[in-house]
Design a protein around this motif. Structure first.
Motif, short mmCIF file in Angstrom:
data_model
loop_
_atom_site.label_atom_id
_atom_site.label_comp_id
_atom_site.label_asym_id
_atom_site.label_seq_id
_atom_site.Cartn_x
_atom_site.Cartn_y
_atom_site.Cartn_z
N HIS A 23 -74.84 -19.58 55.94
CA HIS A 23 -74.87 -20.86 55.23
C HIS A 23 -73.54 -21.16 54.54
N VAL A 24 -72.77 -20.16 54.22
CA VAL A 24 -71.46 -20.44 53.63
C VAL A 24 -70.59 -21.24 54.62
N PRO A 25 -70.32 -20.75 55.82
CA PRO A 25 -69.50 -21.58 56.73
C PRO A 25 -70.20 -22.86 57.17
N LEU A 26 -71.51 -22.83 57.36
CA LEU A 26 -72.19 -24.03 57.88
C LEU A 26 -72.32 -25.13 56.84
N PHE A 27 -72.19 -24.79 55.56
CA PHE A 27 -72.14 -25.83 54.54
C PHE A 27 -70.71 -26.19 54.15
N VAL A 28 -69.72 -25.44 54.59
CA VAL A 28 -68.33 -25.86 54.37
C VAL A 28 -67.92 -26.83 55.47
N VAL A 47 -67.92 -23.42 64.32
CA VAL A 47 -68.04 -22.21 63.51
C VAL A 47 -68.28 -21.03 64.44
N ILE A 48 -67.56 -19.95 64.20
CA ILE A 48 -67.81 -18.68 64.90
C ILE A 48 -68.19 -17.65 63.85
N ILE A 49 -69.28 -16.95 64.11
CA ILE A 49 -69.76 -15.91 63.19
C ILE A 49 -69.68 -14.57 63.90
N ASP A 95 -60.79 -28.00 63.28
CA ASP A 95 -61.17 -27.74 61.88
C ASP A 95 -62.16 -26.56 61.81
N GLY A 96 -61.99 -25.63 62.75
CA GLY A 96 -62.96 -24.55 62.86
C GLY A 96 -62.83 -23.47 61.81
N ILE A 97 -63.93 -22.71 61.69
CA ILE A 97 -64.06 -21.62 60.71
C ILE A 97 -64.60 -20.39 61.42
N VAL A 98 -64.06 -19.23 61.09
CA VAL A 98 -64.67 -17.97 61.55
C VAL A 98 -65.00 -17.10 60.33
N VAL A 99 -66.25 -16.66 60.31
CA VAL A 99 -66.72 -15.75 59.27
C VAL A 99 -67.08 -14.43 59.93
N SER A 100 -66.68 -13.33 59.30
CA SER A 100 -66.89 -12.01 59.91
C SER A 100 -67.45 -11.01 58.91
N GLN A 101 -68.28 -10.13 59.41
CA GLN A 101 -68.79 -9.01 58.62
C GLN A 101 -67.58 -8.25 58.10
N GLY A 102 -67.49 -8.07 56.78
CA GLY A 102 -66.26 -7.57 56.19
C GLY A 102 -66.36 -6.31 55.37
N ALA A 134 -62.08 -17.18 57.54
CA ALA A 134 -60.76 -17.65 57.98
C ALA A 134 -60.91 -19.05 58.54
N SER A 135 -59.95 -19.90 58.22
CA SER A 135 -60.16 -21.32 58.42
C SER A 135 -58.88 -22.00 58.89
N LYS A 136 -59.05 -22.97 59.77
CA LYS A 136 -57.90 -23.77 60.19
C LYS A 136 -57.59 -24.89 59.21
N GLN A 137 -58.59 -25.34 58.49
CA GLN A 137 -58.41 -26.55 57.68
C GLN A 137 -59.13 -26.50 56.34
N TYR A 138 -60.40 -26.14 56.34
CA TYR A 138 -61.22 -26.29 55.13
C TYR A 138 -61.06 -25.11 54.17
N HIS A 139 -60.96 -25.47 52.89
CA HIS A 139 -61.04 -24.49 51.82
C HIS A 139 -62.53 -24.26 51.52
N PRO A 140 -62.95 -22.99 51.41
CA PRO A 140 -64.40 -22.72 51.32
C PRO A 140 -65.05 -23.19 50.02
N VAL A 141 -64.26 -23.43 48.99
CA VAL A 141 -64.84 -23.91 47.73
C VAL A 141 -64.43 -25.36 47.49
N ALA A 142 -63.14 -25.66 47.57
CA ALA A 142 -62.67 -27.02 47.28
C ALA A 142 -63.24 -28.03 48.27
#
Lengths: 286, 286
Positions: free
Chosen positions: A69-74, A153-155, A184-191, A235-243
């Motif tokens: 939900h973090v990347p999908l709501f950003v 989005v890639i997870i 404007d894609g985002i990738v979130v990874s198990q960290g 990791a993001s090409k464009q969007y800031h995850p909070v702003a």
């Protein structure tokens, strides 16, 4: 007489996590790893790969909420989503709750994980036959190298960087991930864990920094992983995850979550000082 | 030949946490509990009361930062601080870093805990002879009943509500705490785990609600307690822990922390939905 059955996950040579087992439901050995599903006392059904706890019914919602939900709501309108790994199905289940998603592709290397979860852990696997889901049993590294699709989005819902998941922590993989993300894609990874595995976090973030203009770490509390404080990279090409997070979209979605909420979204990017110091220069968290 | 020594903390009948022990440094039995200090592999020195992990050198800063700096940066000028419990000295150490504090009284029931930590864990006990600290070996319940002092902040740094700490979770105690707090006073208390001990959290918050106009829960990640996601309660006569928090005071203090920072302060009050739902009606977290 009942036997007193426990499983123990060892972490390095100084920590052990022991879980009471009621019943072994499945044990197999695939081409990639051992796969076990057990019924535990206290944590519901539990999936283990190579003896490491992957998922328990009691707390899986925390991991799956936060990776999804973090990347999908950003991203303002995620339509095409790719999951690498995620064989238990929990991440796909959460992705498919988002109305904007038109297609979700999931590339899991190990058919045995998928089948074991289908059969024994419907709580996570229940949507693996969803009409919007394309489930591919195959190598995610090869998939992102060859696909001509673009994903919003890639997870990367992977195991630890040992065994089959090792290439998922490398730069070649993330260069291909970058190439198949939309503009404007985002990738979130198990960290991994900031308490016990900061070197892995540093290594993964160096890779992400080499490929993406923006890299972040966010945290949540995992009940059954060693260290508790667990992380995802963003990791993001464009969007800031909070702003760039429009919190009103959470309420507007009509979705109800067991872990995620709009306040927690931003809070997850507020890291303890020892994490900020350990990852200085590698993360764009303010 | 070295013996392969491990200690195991059992949680209920379904979980065990095992820590590799290099050496037993102290073992005693006081009037209240067993007290052990061991040198571990992986977590430094560790204090155990009645076989439960209380403090390890590796992660104690997380607990001590969060139990201390949250209330001391919400109260605009904490001068007189009371610690109930906290025998290892870590909370006193952090309280005494605040310039505004003129006096810190610490009431610990068990002299053996204090002595064992003085001797073996100077990392936490190092400021127990500080000139601003008044260390009283005695019963905190009796102390708050009898004292005529007024405190700006009271920190209840207790063990679990079994054994000597049980009265510290009751309404009579908190009525006395209320009475010896200044008109804008704050009490923060060790609040257990939302994953495994929500009934204790509910019970404690019911008590706080009966006595204080405002009650909150905030969380942090503890490495060595079962459940990881650990909590403190924050009960207040006047100040809201986030709205009345002047973040500029953190930088102005010149203090550097291993865990706490100004972003984490507010983030700690953003709770996962399962916690918010489990504590609905009992907390004023927004």
């Amino acid at each position: 007489m009942h036997s007193d059955l426990w499983l123990e996950e060892k972490f390095e040579d100084f920590l052990g996590l022991k879980f009471k087992v009621e019943k072994v439901l499945f044990s197999g050995k695939s081409d990639f790893q051992t796969v076990d599903v057990v019924e535990t006392k206290g944590h519901g059904k539990m999936l283990l790969n190579d003896g490491l706890v992957m998922v328990t019914e009691r707390d899986e919602f925390a991991y799956h909420d936060m990776i999804t939900h973090v990347p999908l709501f950003v991203h303002p309108a995620p339509k095409n989503v790719l999951i690498i790994g995620g064989g238990d199905g929990g991440t796909a289940r959460e992705v498919l709750r988002h109305q904007s998603v038109e297609k979700c592709t999931m590339v899991e290397i190990d058919a045995m994980v998928v089948e074991a979860c289908r059969q024994h852990i419907p709580q996570t696997a229940k949507d693996l036959d969803h009409e919007k889901l394309q489930l591919i049993i195959g190598d995610g590294v090869e998939f992102v190298k060859q696909t001509t699709e673009k994903f919003d989005v890639i997870i990367v819902d992977s195991t630890d960087p040992i065994g089959p998941a090792q290439p998922l922590f490398g730069e070649a993989f993330y260069q291909d991930v970058f190439n198949c993300l939309s503009a404007d894609g985002i990738v979130v990874s198990q960290g991994e864990s900031s308490w016990y595995a900061m070197e892995i976090q540093q290594s993964l973030l160096k890779v992400l920094n080499a490929v993406f203009p923006q890299s972040y770490l966010y945290s949540f509390s995992n009940l059954t992983y060693p260290g508790g404080l667990w992380s995802f990279t963003f990791a993001s090409k464009q969007y800031h995850p909070v702003a760039d997070f429009d919190a009103t979209r959470v309420a507007a979605s009509g979705l109800d979550f067991q872990y995620y909420n709009q306040a927690l979204h931003s809070a997850a990017f507020a890291l303890p000082n020892f994490v900020k110091k350990g990852l200085a220069g590698l993360i764009d968290n303010s």
